[in-house]
Design a protein around this motif. Structure first.
Motif, PDB file in Angstrom:
ATOM      1  N   PRO A 235     -16.608  -4.330  -9.741  1.00 19.00           N
ATOM      2  CA  PRO A 235     -17.574  -4.353 -11.094  1.00 19.00           C
ATOM      3  C   PRO A 235     -17.009  -4.034 -12.420  1.00 19.00           C
ATOM      4  CG  PRO A 235     -18.601  -2.498 -10.115  1.00 19.00           C
ATOM      5  CD  PRO A 235     -16.728  -3.122  -9.144  1.00 19.00           C
ATOM      6  N   THR A 236     -15.900  -3.462 -12.882  1.00 17.30           N
ATOM      7  CA  THR A 236     -15.085  -2.480 -13.041  1.00 17.30           C
ATOM      8  C   THR A 236     -13.976  -2.981 -13.928  1.00 17.30           C
ATOM      9  OG1 THR A 236     -14.184  -0.759 -11.853  1.00 17.30           O
ATOM     10  CG2 THR A 236     -16.938  -0.354 -12.905  1.00 17.30           C
ATOM     11  N   ASP A 237     -12.963  -2.498 -14.243  1.00 17.63           N
ATOM     12  CA  ASP A 237     -11.439  -2.473 -14.598  1.00 17.63           C
ATOM     13  C   ASP A 237     -10.912  -2.217 -13.203  1.00 17.63           C
ATOM     14  OD1 ASP A 237     -11.860  -2.433 -17.314  1.00 17.63           O
ATOM     15  OD2 ASP A 237     -11.028  -0.980 -17.890  1.00 17.63           O
ATOM     16  N   VAL A 238      -9.647  -2.566 -12.738  1.00 18.13           N
ATOM     17  CA  VAL A 238      -8.945  -2.206 -11.822  1.00 18.13           C
ATOM     18  C   VAL A 238      -8.022  -1.756 -11.806  1.00 18.13           C
ATOM     19  CG1 VAL A 238      -8.974  -4.889 -11.148  1.00 18.13           C
ATOM     20  CG2 VAL A 238      -9.357  -3.548  -9.288  1.00 18.13           C
ATOM     21  N   ARG A 239      -7.512  -0.997 -10.880  1.00 17.90           N
ATOM     22  CA  ARG A 239      -5.575  -0.238 -11.259  1.00 17.90           C
ATOM     23  C   ARG A 239      -5.142  -1.451  -9.704  1.00 17.90           C
ATOM     24  NH1 ARG A 239      -6.693   4.380  -9.951  1.00 17.90           N
ATOM     25  NH2 ARG A 239      -5.913   4.076  -7.999  1.00 17.90           N
ATOM     26  N   CYS A 240      -4.378  -2.025 -10.016  1.00 12.03           N
ATOM     27  CA  CYS A 240      -3.518  -2.735  -8.890  1.00 12.03           C
ATOM     28  C   CYS A 240      -2.104  -1.813  -8.515  1.00 12.03           C
ATOM     29  CB  CYS A 240      -3.543  -3.766  -8.900  1.00 12.03           C
ATOM     30  SG  CYS A 240      -4.502  -5.102  -9.657  1.00 12.03           S
ATOM     31  N   GLU A 241      -2.364  -1.850  -7.094  1.00 13.14           N
ATOM     32  CA  GLU A 241      -0.859  -0.845  -6.626  1.00 13.14           C
ATOM     33  C   GLU A 241       0.154  -1.573  -4.933  1.00 13.14           C
ATOM     34  OE1 GLU A 241      -1.582   2.600  -5.730  1.00 13.14           O
ATOM     35  OE2 GLU A 241      -2.526   3.507  -8.186  1.00 13.14           O
ATOM     36  N   ALA A 242       1.070  -1.184  -5.968  1.00 13.20           N
ATOM     37  CA  ALA A 242       1.946  -1.688  -4.510  1.00 13.20           C
ATOM     38  C   ALA A 242       2.948  -1.026  -4.359  1.00 13.20           C
ATOM     39  CB  ALA A 242       3.060  -3.022  -5.111  1.00 13.20           C
TER      40      ALA A 242
END
Length: 159
Positions: free
Chosen positions: A105-112
């Motif tokens: 529902p909000t901004d999203v942080r994508c991590e690898a």
């Protein structure tokens, strides 16, 4: 030609450097431009991008679309691989396996993430890059693995 990681290191210490690098990264890989990834971290074995919730990445229920999150995770994967792949080698994703744990529902942080030992094989070899996406309150909303095939870079023909 400067490597992607070298360019990141040079630009991020300057005013608006992250914004310039993020824009250049999306330009180099135009498919990522649809999600406008903002690069927050690029280092060997870890990379992170932020995707802002905006109309262009929303689904019919007003949350960030699952495929937009997948694009963000693949953008983070590319940064991680560029910073981690041993000299003389190249990489390419082999697939993607993601589990959608909750709405976004909000901004999203994508991590690898990987471990240094993941890159220690003799080519060709596979690296299973662990990926996660988190919303603003820290809740993990997507988790998965993107397998990457690592091979020796062919020698370029001198002219």
């Amino acid at each position: 030609m400067a490597s992607t990681y070298h360019l990141y290191q040079r630009l991020t210490g300057r005013p608006f450097g992250r914004r310039v690098f993020s824009t250049a990264y999306a330009f180099k890989a135009p498919y990522f431009a649809s999600v406008r990834p903002f690069v927050t971290q690029m280092a060997p074995n870890h990379a992170s991008v932020r995707i802002r919730k905006r109309r262009a990445v929303q689904n019919h229920i007003g949350t960030v679309h699952a495929i937009a999150v997948a694009n963000g995770l693949e953008a983070a994967l590319g940064l991680l691989c560029e910073a981690s792949v041993p000299p003389g080698m190249r990489w390419i994703p082999k697939g993607i396996e993601l589990h959608y744990l909750a709405k976004v529902p909000t901004d999203v942080r994508c991590e690898a993430r990987t471990e240094p030992s993941d890159w220690a094989g003799e080519p060709p070899f596979q690296v299973d890059v662990r990926c996660s996406a988190f919303v603003d309150d820290g809740t993990e909303v997507v988790r998965g693995v993107i397998p990457v095939w690592v091979t020796a870079r062919p020698h370029e023909v001198l002219r």
